[in-house]
Enzyme design. Structure first.
Site, PDB file in Angstrom:
ATOM      1  N   CYS A 337       0.807  -1.216  -0.145  1.00  0.00           N
ATOM      2  CA  CYS A 337      -0.041   0.016   0.121  1.00  0.00           C
ATOM      3  C   CYS A 337       0.799   1.334   0.044  1.00  0.00           C
ATOM      4  O   CYS A 337       0.567   2.166  -0.700  1.00  0.00           O
ATOM      5  CB  CYS A 337      -1.038  -0.062   1.098  1.00  0.00           C
ATOM      6  N   ARG A 366       7.072 -11.204   5.082  1.00  0.00           N
ATOM      7  CA  ARG A 366       6.639 -11.335   6.484  1.00  0.00           C
ATOM      8  C   ARG A 366       7.568 -12.253   7.399  1.00  0.00           C
ATOM      9  O   ARG A 366       7.477 -13.455   6.878  1.00  0.00           O
ATOM     10  CB  ARG A 366       5.166 -11.356   6.605  1.00  0.00           C
ATOM     11  N   GLN A 384       0.777 -11.189  -3.184  1.00  0.00           N
ATOM     12  CA  GLN A 384      -0.626 -10.740  -2.815  1.00  0.00           C
ATOM     13  C   GLN A 384      -1.333 -10.341  -4.159  1.00  0.00           C
ATOM     14  O   GLN A 384      -0.431  -9.597  -4.963  1.00  0.00           O
ATOM     15  CB  GLN A 384      -0.631  -9.482  -1.717  1.00  0.00           C
ATOM     16  N   ASP A 386      -3.052  -7.808  -4.948  1.00  0.00           N
ATOM     17  CA  ASP A 386      -3.430  -6.615  -4.290  1.00  0.00           C
ATOM     18  C   ASP A 386      -4.092  -5.752  -4.942  1.00  0.00           C
ATOM     19  O   ASP A 386      -3.757  -5.714  -6.401  1.00  0.00           O
ATOM     20  CB  ASP A 386      -2.141  -5.902  -3.526  1.00  0.00           C
ATOM     21  N   HIS A 388      -5.734  -1.287  -4.663  1.00  0.00           N
ATOM     22  CA  HIS A 388      -5.871  -0.121  -3.987  1.00  0.00           C
ATOM     23  C   HIS A 388      -7.031   0.777  -4.699  1.00  0.00           C
ATOM     24  O   HIS A 388      -6.735   1.132  -5.854  1.00  0.00           O
ATOM     25  CB  HIS A 388      -5.044   0.546  -3.235  1.00  0.00           C
ATOM     26  N   LYS A 468     -13.309  -4.321   8.149  1.00  0.00           N
ATOM     27  CA  LYS A 468     -13.075  -4.981   6.729  1.00  0.00           C
ATOM     28  C   LYS A 468     -14.037  -6.108   6.655  1.00  0.00           C
ATOM     29  O   LYS A 468     -14.687  -6.471   7.763  1.00  0.00           O
ATOM     30  CB  LYS A 468     -11.481  -5.680   6.899  1.00  0.00           C
ATOM     31  N   HIS A 514      -8.504  -1.127   0.543  1.00  0.00           N
ATOM     32  CA  HIS A 514      -7.439  -2.243   0.498  1.00  0.00           C
ATOM     33  C   HIS A 514      -8.214  -3.449   0.088  1.00  0.00           C
ATOM     34  O   HIS A 514      -9.192  -3.725   0.697  1.00  0.00           O
ATOM     35  CB  HIS A 514      -6.442  -2.501   1.666  1.00  0.00           C
TER      36      HIS A 514
END
Length: 642
Positions: A337, A366, A384, A386, A388, A468, A514
């Site tokens: 992000c 991670r 991911q 991902d 946004h 979320k 997100h």
């Protein structure tokens, strides 16, 4: 003497304070109800029958059919198992904790010698004897210091350590037979209720999950009220072992994890890499169709970026250690992000541009403890899917609605039509105003309800920057896997001072959403392997067909067929080895290839192939072009998503 009043089925009755739940049940329930009662709920508190009532209110019996009943049964089973272990292996064994879990129970033990599968059989046999004895579970209250002295006298150091951290002056213990455990309860009335149980496996577990502490031995088990339910569960467990993505990943040569590279880091082998490319290509195509633009961002950034984003404060223990480059600290990215935000800030933005939908297949890193790593499901480096979305407040609900549409469309294409949906609300540790949290939560809730989707509220499980939606997909065995998530964020736009010029000419702050549909590609890949047991649908199969010639006399035709199918887009292999046909077919079936194309003299003469399915069935002989058309029809992903 002080009294309490309890109510049940339109009847109220007073009892002396401290009356046990069993006495209340005996006085207020019918004989038929008493026989089915495992425990008693008093308002919001669940008490076992040996516990005293400390307050009155509405009561409800807990029966086998109650949602909490299995937890009660399994917690009690853990105590019975611990008692059996001490009976067999002596008081030198130290016990730690033994909770119920989602599908069973476990207990951790400190013992000089490792347990083995034969020991599990002995423990099960002793458990059966304890069950046959129908020993009552009895609750006892004891002063904290007296309890410390008691467990110290038994040599049970882990109980002493737990008691030292309890602030209450009174604690509860549970006794059944000669076994006594520190426990809040509640428990079954007696061990005789434990009719169907099985010890399933052994594992290691650090005391309190901290690798700095001693490694204990964990015994897992499960329990049900009905032997049929236990049998079904054990059959499903065996099926899950057959579908284990770690075993199939090795057998099908999809991926590998090598100690030399490092734990939790995936090496994609050619077939796995091809399957991953198929998934990624479909993902990109669908996002383009739904109005997204693609981004690429680096794998590291200056450490100060993560300070600004708040990740160091809220997520620091999950990040890898920083690295020094030219006297500046850099950090492997745990999230994508902040990079997308940096792209947003490359120029002034106008309200007319919104919504901005940016997506990336971004690899992040991670730190997961070694003991938590598990094949593709829990790794240290993963990609991911991902995205946004930067939008105005008046766009928020519509954008969530659009995300849900795309999300469910893609899940259906991969064969997932069953899922659980959760709305996760504000946690204890959070940033941002209460007004922003309420607005975001209401937008998520409204979108779910407009879509007619059933969901559960998961209190306090939102991320630190916003509420979320989580979607847990169900595989063919009914297991739930966390994949999709949609998160509303007012915090990062504020932290990074994002703005846009509104229709009024003034500066405003955008809202950031997100969103990940598959979550981690690695985990999603692992779920796909287990869902399909490695027998992927035609559109996903890394090898869709394998040509098997019967003898060398058909080799030239087989090679021509191979080249033609490749030109027509079929993912095909040629097995031209000088082996018997049945051997070739068997090997292709073990590799779970959807189609085997048999080529003999007749096929070579007629320009056809005989099609055999991986389940052993045969299709009529067909022309090569017709087979290519069949594969193309089977690979219509949008048809699969309907």
């Amino acid at each position: 003497m002080a009294e309490i009043t309890v109510r049940y089925s339109q009847e109220s009755r007073s009892f002396p304070l401290g009356t046990t739940a069993a006495e209340v049940v005996r006085e207020m329930l019918s004989n038929k109800e008493r026989k089915r009662t495992l425990a008693l709920r008093v308002e919001e508190e669940l008490l076992d029958l040996s516990a005293p009532l400390t307050s009155g209110g509405e009561i409800a019996p807990l029966t086998v059919e109650s949602p909490e009943a299995l937890d009660l049964l399994r917690h009690s089973a853990a105590h019975v198992m611990a008692a059996a272990v001490l009976d067999i292996f002596g008081e030198r064994v130290k016990v730690s904790i033994g909770p119920a879990t989602e599908d069973g129970f476990y207990y951790d033990f400190d013992r000089d010698h490792p347990f083995n599968p034969e020991d599990l059989e002995k423990i099960e046999a002793r458990m059966a004897e304890i069950v046959a004895a129908d020993q009552p579970f009895t609750r006892e209250e004891m002063g904290r210091q007296a309890a410390i002295d008691f467990f110290r006298s038994l040599g049970q150091d882990y109980k002493v350590e737990l008691l030292a951290e309890i602030e209450a002056e009174q604690v509860s213990l549970y006794r059944q037979g000669g076994f006594v455990d520190l426990c809040r309860g509640p428990h079954l009335p007696s061990t005789g209720w434990l009719k169907a149980f099985k010890l399933t496996r052994l594992a290691g577990a650090y005391w309190r999950g901290d690798e700095k502490n001693k490694m204990l031995q964990r015994i897992y088990g499960t329990a049900f009220f009905d032997k049929k339910d236990l049998r079904v569960y054990l059959e499903r467990l065996e099926e899950a072992k057959k579908r284990d993505h770690r075993r199939l990943g090795k057998e099908l040569e999809l991926f590998t994890i090598q100690e030399q590279i490092g734990p939790g880091l995936i090496l994609w082998q050619p077939k796995g890499a091809l399957l991953r490319r198929i998934i990624e290509d479909y993902w990109r195509e669908e996002h383009y169709r739904h109005g997204y633009e693609l981004l690429y961002t680096p794998h590291i950034a200056r450490r100060e970026l993560w300070q600004t984003s708040g990740h160091l404060d809220f997520y620091g223990e999950n990040m890898f250690s920083p690295m020094d480059i030219e006297e500046v600290q850099y950090q492997l990215k745990p999230m994508n992000c902040p990079f997308h935000i940096a792209i947003y800030k490359t120029r002034k933005r106008s309200y007319r541009e919104f919504p901005l939908r940016w997506c990336e297949l971004g690899t992040v890193y991670r730190f997961e403890k070694t003991g938590a790593l598990h094949g593709l499901m829990r790794v240290r480096g993963f990609t991911q899917d991902d995205a946004h979305i930067f939008c105005r407040p008046d766009h928020l609900e519509e954008e969530i609605f659009r995300i849900l549409d795309l999300n469910l469309h893609i899940l259906r294409a991969f064969g997932f039509a069953d899922y659980d949906i959760y709305l996760s609300t504000r946690p204890e540790k959070y940033v941002g105003s209460d007004e922003h949290w309420e607005r975001a939560t209401e937008a998520l809730k409204s979108a779910l309800e407009q879509k007619g989707l059933t969901y559960s509220v998961d209190p306090g499980e939102g991320v630190f920057y916003g509420p979320k939606i989580d979607i847990k997909i169900k595989d063919v065995l009914g297991r739930a896997w966390q994949c999709s998530t949609i998160q509303v964020d007012f915090n990062l736009p504020e932290r990074f001072d994002l703005g846009y010029t509104g229709a009024d000419g003034n500066e405003h702050q955008p809202i950031m959403i997100h969103r990940a549909l598959m979550g981690s590609l690695e985990r999603f890949f692992g779920v796909l392997i287990e869902h399909y047991a490695g027998a992927f649908p035609v559109w996903l199969a890394p090898v869709q067909a394998r040509i098997c010639n019967i003898t060398d006399s058909q080799l030239e035709y087989a090679e021509q067929a191979y080249q033609q199918l490749r030109r027509q887009g079929v993912r095909v292999e040629l097995d031209s080895r000088n082996e018997k046909l049945n051997y070739k077919i068997r090997e292709a079936q073990l590799q779970k290839i959807p189609y085997m194309l048999i080529v003999g003299d007749k096929e070579a003469a007629e320009g056809t192939v005989t099609v055999r399915l991986r389940d052993g069935k045969n299709l009529p002989a067909m022309a090569i072009a017709d087979f290519a058309a069949l594969v193309e029809a089977e690979s219509d992903r949008n048809a699969l998503a309907k």
